[in-house]
Enzyme design. Structure first.
Site, short mmCIF file in Angstrom:
data_model
loop_
_atom_site.label_atom_id
_atom_site.label_comp_id
_atom_site.label_asym_id
_atom_site.label_seq_id
_atom_site.Cartn_x
_atom_site.Cartn_y
_atom_site.Cartn_z
CB SER A 1 -0.95 -5.67 -7.30
OG SER A 1 -0.58 -4.70 -8.23
N GLY B 1 0.81 -1.21 0.00
CA GLY B 1 0.00 0.00 0.00
C GLY B 1 0.85 1.26 0.00
CD GLU C 1 8.15 -3.67 -6.39
OE1 GLU C 1 8.37 -2.52 -5.99
OE2 GLU C 1 7.05 -4.04 -6.80
C1 LIG Z 1 0.42 -2.94 -13.00
C2 LIG Z 1 0.65 -2.02 -11.86
C3 LIG Z 1 0.65 -2.52 -10.57
C4 LIG Z 1 0.83 -1.66 -9.48
N1 LIG Z 1 0.82 -2.18 -8.23
C5 LIG Z 1 0.96 -1.35 -7.17
C6 LIG Z 1 0.90 -1.85 -5.85
O1 LIG Z 1 0.73 -3.05 -5.64
N2 LIG Z 1 1.03 -1.00 -4.82
C7 LIG Z 1 1.26 0.34 -5.01
O2 LIG Z 1 1.42 1.06 -4.05
N3 LIG Z 1 1.31 0.86 -6.26
C8 LIG Z 1 1.16 0.05 -7.34
N4 LIG Z 1 1.21 0.57 -8.62
C9 LIG Z 1 1.29 2.01 -8.79
C10 LIG Z 1 2.63 2.52 -9.30
O3 LIG Z 1 3.60 2.47 -8.30
C11 LIG Z 1 2.39 3.94 -9.83
O4 LIG Z 1 1.56 3.81 -10.96
C12 LIG Z 1 3.64 4.67 -10.21
O5 LIG Z 1 4.43 4.96 -9.09
C13 LIG Z 1 3.32 5.97 -10.96
O6 LIG Z 1 2.35 6.73 -10.35
P1 LIG Z 1 1.08 7.28 -11.17
O7 LIG Z 1 0.46 6.12 -11.85
O8 LIG Z 1 0.27 8.06 -10.24
O9 LIG Z 1 1.65 8.20 -12.32
P2 LIG Z 1 2.15 9.71 -12.18
O10 LIG Z 1 3.12 9.83 -11.08
O11 LIG Z 1 0.99 10.62 -12.16
O12 LIG Z 1 2.90 9.89 -13.53
C14 LIG Z 1 2.26 10.13 -14.80
C15 LIG Z 1 3.34 10.43 -15.82
O13 LIG Z 1 4.09 11.59 -15.41
C16 LIG Z 1 5.45 11.30 -15.35
N5 LIG Z 1 6.12 12.02 -14.25
C17 LIG Z 1 5.70 12.19 -12.98
N6 LIG Z 1 6.62 12.84 -12.25
C18 LIG Z 1 7.65 13.07 -13.06
C19 LIG Z 1 8.92 13.69 -12.90
N7 LIG Z 1 9.35 14.19 -11.75
N8 LIG Z 1 9.74 13.72 -13.97
C20 LIG Z 1 9.35 13.20 -15.18
N9 LIG Z 1 8.19 12.63 -15.39
C21 LIG Z 1 7.34 12.55 -14.34
C22 LIG Z 1 5.50 9.80 -15.09
O14 LIG Z 1 6.76 9.25 -15.46
C23 LIG Z 1 4.36 9.31 -15.92
O15 LIG Z 1 4.77 9.15 -17.24
C24 LIG Z 1 1.03 -0.28 -9.69
C25 LIG Z 1 1.02 0.21 -11.00
C26 LIG Z 1 0.84 -0.64 -12.08
C27 LIG Z 1 0.83 -0.06 -13.45
#
Ligand SMILES: Cc1cc2nc3c(=O)[nH]c(=O)nc-3n(C[C@H](O)[C@H](O)[C@H](O)COP(=O)(O)OP(=O)(O)OC[C@H]3O[C@@H](n4cnc5c(N)ncnc54)[C@H](O)[C@@H]3O)c2cc1C
Lengths: 388, 363
Positions: free
Chosen positions: A161, A127, A245
């Site tokens: 997940s 989480g 991880e």
């Molecule tokens: C299949 C899958 C399983 C997952 N499982 C888990 C889980 O079990 N537990 C959990 O906690 N999370 C989980 N996640 C979440 C995952 O950790 C996040 O999706 C990830 O950290 C990105 O956050 P966001 O999706 O909010 O994207 P955002 O942070 O909003 O990013 C959107 C876009 O903006 C870009 N961006 C953001 N900040 C910057 C920066 N400083 N410089 C350049 N580009 C930037 C990103 O690279 C991306 O392209 C999972 C995600 C996926 C896809």
């Protein structure tokens, strides 16, 4: 430098393949499927591994492991990931939740949490992410307030997940103190998912169920002895955990397996004589080899007690790109029938390429996006100046 | 399995890096390149003094008996300095083949001088019309040899010339016969020559009963390609160093350009590709050294991967440098030229991806 494979590890790989051949059911397509048999099967499979002492292979004996080398562990993770991870979510326990407990847990916590993991009896979820805290994880808002002998947790986690598997425990990140530096004040909690106040809402994905959930916490009481490490110092644990991880998944092994199946398809369809097809598949094969070596470099450092943060990110940047490229090349090779999923009787390669392609659309997002990995390498690996 | 260096390899790399910094900084590279013949005898003597000419040659002939892997460790460091020297070619293209396939008499006659750096060797492969170093050569062998060979490195200073012929490898010695070398006008990192052989006196490499055939030529080319790949990886690392330094210092829009992610991420892409090529090269060298069954395949994988990857690296470095990288006042071109040479001489062969395709089971 030594590239020799230990004969014992080679034998172990054969043994594992024999076990997989003997136990994987025909219908096995990984755990992110709409099939009620999938999750019970992963639990059963983990018990079978545990019975052979192969589940927590590389853990030290005192924590219920077999004390095997990092390389034996690498064989295990390659064969498992290549077979669409029949351990289900257990790989998280083995690769980083367990090691975090060994490193930061109290003796009581270790005695309580590690043995069930070693027996393959528990499912954990992670989480971390929140609706407004993705890449900028330190902006998380889930709060944990100390009230007498327990913490009261309030907040929302998302993209969690396996939470609906259902997970038994959650490695939860919450803000326990307000601090001047936002990296301070974050704590890591070990949360029993049956505690009142927790609700899990599954979120469907393009690839199937269990990949995503939203988990809300409303005045959830977490006993004080379920705090991992020091209060307010959780950021350090997270950084170590994410590195474990990243090294922990042999993504290239799945890409290499899909590529093997593409070779079979190319031979059967006569495309194998097309020089462009040959060149493309050969390039991907070479890239799988590079990805394996980049992962092995990180493992080599880990085996020497180094936390390979930059090297793990480099390996991941390379491997996730490879996974996507294999999917693209696969769809090009299959042509229009590449749209068909495993449920369709005429799907080429039983829909495997289609599944690989779709599952890897967010591979450059999960576990720290590609851009975030690149930021890590730019600053910590290359010493480039920070953005201001 | 362990992808970290042994203490010995680490010491060799450190010594080589220190030597390159001290003895062959970019100013000296430029001076050597501008000199007549492009060969620096004092630099050569200093490297010979360190025992590098005989690094991988057998102990009984004056070498130190180390392997191909050590040569690649050294090669990477020489590449980092763009060191212009016949050292690697003399080792991989001439001395090692003589050690592997030479007759006892040839080994005893030639190896001690090659190991000590008293003589220099090279290999002639390409011919007019050939598009691939691994392709079919037509110059026939015998006791007399005639024909033209192109892109022969260091032919003007070579004492020993191996010639790839349709039946195998042939040996020519400057002490016994003459060849004519005309310098090419090439975009390259080292002196390259068109060599004309007119009824030159020669003998097959190996004994008359067991002459070295085309399979030895392939083993030589594979080894040379991996050693050159390591040199190219070093040159690519230098490109990255220059790019990172430039990105940290060059200010536009009021801040160092390295704070722009488009620039920083380009540098990271370079880092990933260089590391990938590096471990592919080391793995191939390790297998070649052991004559492992997997060696030809690993060479093939390394070269298949490196050919696109290293070009992307130096083009990225140029992009980060802006116009200044195109100027020869910047050091970047020293490395770009070497990377280009590697790419189009050793890595461009279509043989590699096709061999790999066959090995992975494509019918
Ligand atoms: C299949 C899958 C399983 C997952 N499982 C888990 C889980 O079990 N537990 C959990 O906690 N999370 C989980 N996640 C979440 C995952 O950790 C996040 O999706 C990830 O950290 C990105 O956050 P966001 O999706 O909010 O994207 P955002 O942070 O909003 O990013 C959107 C876009 O903006 C870009 N961006 C953001 N900040 C910057 C920066 N400083 N410089 C350049 N580009 C930037 C990103 O690279 C991306 O392209 C999972 C995600 C996926 C896809």
């Amino acid at each position: 430098m030594d590239f020799a494979v230990d004969p014992a590890d080679a034998r172990f790989r054969d043994d594992l393949r024999a076990l997989l051949d003997g136990t994987l059911p025909d219908w096995w397509r990984g755990m992110f499927v709409d099939d009620p048999r999938a999750i019970p099967f992963t639990r059963e499979f983990c018990r079978a591994l545990a019975a052979r002492e192969w589940l927590t292979l590389a853990w030290p004996a005192e924590h219920g492991g077999a004390g095997a080398s990092a390389w034996t562990q690498a064989v295990l993770r390659e064969e498992m990931w290549a077979a669409e991870e029949p351990r289900g979510p257990q790989y998280m326990n083995l690769n980083y939740i367990g090691p975090l407990l060994m490193r930061y847990g109290t003796p009581t916590q270790r005695a309580r949490f590690l043995p069930p993991m070693a027996r393959g009896e528990v499912i954990w979820c992670q989480g971390f992410s929140e609706p407004d805290a993705g890449s900028d994880l330190a902006s998380l808002r889930t709060r944990a307030r100390l009230v007498e002998d327990h913490f009261l947790v309030d907040g929302t986690k998302i993209w969690t997940s396996y939470a609906d598997a259902p997970a038994d425990w959650c490695l939860l990140l919450a803000r326990s103190e307000l601090a001047a530096d936002r990296h301070d004040g974050i704590s890591v909690f070990l949360v029993d998912m049956t505690t009142p106040g927790i609700s899990v809402r599954p979120i469907d994905t393009m690839a199937g169920p269990h990949e995503f959930n939203e988990v809300t916490f409303e005045s959830v009481a977490v006993p004080r002895d379920c705090l991992l490490g020091e209060a307010g110092r959780g950021w350090e644990l997270v950084a170590a955990g994410l590195t474990f991880e990243r090294v922990g998944i042999a993504r290239y092994a799945r890409a290499a397996r899909v590529l093997e199946h593409l070779v079979t398809h190319a031979n059967e369809s006569g495309q194998s004589r097309d020089p462009r097809v040959r060149a493309r598949l050969a390039e991907l094969r070479a890239s799988c080899e590079a990805a394996r070596l980049l992962a092995y470099r990180a493992v080599s450092l880990q085996a020497r007690g180094v936390v390979p943060t930059v090297e793990a990110s480099i390996a991941r940047i390379h491997a996730t790109r490879l996974e996507q490229e294999v999917g693209h090349a696969g769809l090009e090779l299959l042509g229009p029938l590449g749209l068909l999923r495993s449920g369709d009787p005429v799907a080429p390669l039983a829909g495997e390429v289609q599944r690989h392609f779709v599952r890897n659309i967010p591979t450059t997002v999960a576990a720290g996006t590609l851009e975030i990995q690149k930021n890590i390498v730019a600053r910590r690996g290359l010493g480039l100046p920070r953005e201001t | 399995m362990d992808l970290t260096w042994s203490d010995e390899q680490e010491m060799l790399a450190d010594a080589a890096a220190a030597f390159v910094r001290r003895e062959c900084p970019p100013e000296r590279v430029r001076a050597i390149e501008a000199s007549d013949g492009g060969h620096d005898q004092p630099l050569w003597d200093a490297m010979a003094e360190l025992g590098w000419c005989g690094l991988a040659l057998p102990v009984e002939h004056g070498g130190s008996g180390r392997g191909v892997l050590e040569v690649t460790v050294l090669a990477e460091q020489l590449g980092r300095g763009a060191v212009p020297s016949p050292l690697l070619d003399s080792t991989a293209l001439a001395a090692l083949p003589i050690a592997w396939a030479g007759s006892d008499a040839q080994r005893a006659r030639l190896l001690p001088a090659l190991a000590a750096g008293r003589s220099i060797g090279t290999l002639a492969v390409l011919e007019p019309g050939m598009t691939d170093a691994w392709g079919d050569v037509s110059v026939p062998g015998g006791t007399r040899i005639s024909g033209q060979k192109l892109l022969v490195p260091w032919a003007h200073v070579a004492d020993v010339l191996l010639v790839a012929s349709s039946s195998g490898l042939y040996l020519l010695e400057a002490a016994r016969t003459a060849w004519d070398s005309v310098s090419h006008d090439a975009f390259a990192g080292e002196p390259l020559f068109a060599v004309t052989l007119l009824d030159a006196c020669t003998e097959p490499l190996g004994s008359p009963e067991r002459p070295a055939g085309p399979e030895t030529t392939h083993r030589v080319l594979d080894t040379a390609a991996v050693v050159r790949l390591a040199y190219a990886v070093g040159a690519a690392e230098a490109c990255l160093d220059l790019a990172v330094r430039h990105a940290s210092q060059r200010v536009q829009f009021g801040r160092p350009i390295g704070t722009f992610q488009a620039v920083a991420h380009r540098c990271v892409d370079m880092r990933v590709e260089i590391d990938a090529c590096r471990y592919l090269a080391f793995q191939a060298a390790w297998s070649l050294e052991r004559e492992d069954r997997a060696a030809p395949l690993e060479v093939t994988a390394a070269l298949t991967y490196a050919r696109g990857a290293l070009r992307r690296v130096f083009l990225d470095a140029h992009q980060v440098h802006g116009a200044s990288g195109f100027s020869t006042e910047s050091d970047l071109h020293l490395f770009t030229r070497r990377l280009t040479e590697f790419e189009i001489t050793f890595a461009s062969s279509r043989r590699h991806p096709d061999l790999l395709a066959t090995a992975m089971g494509l019918s």
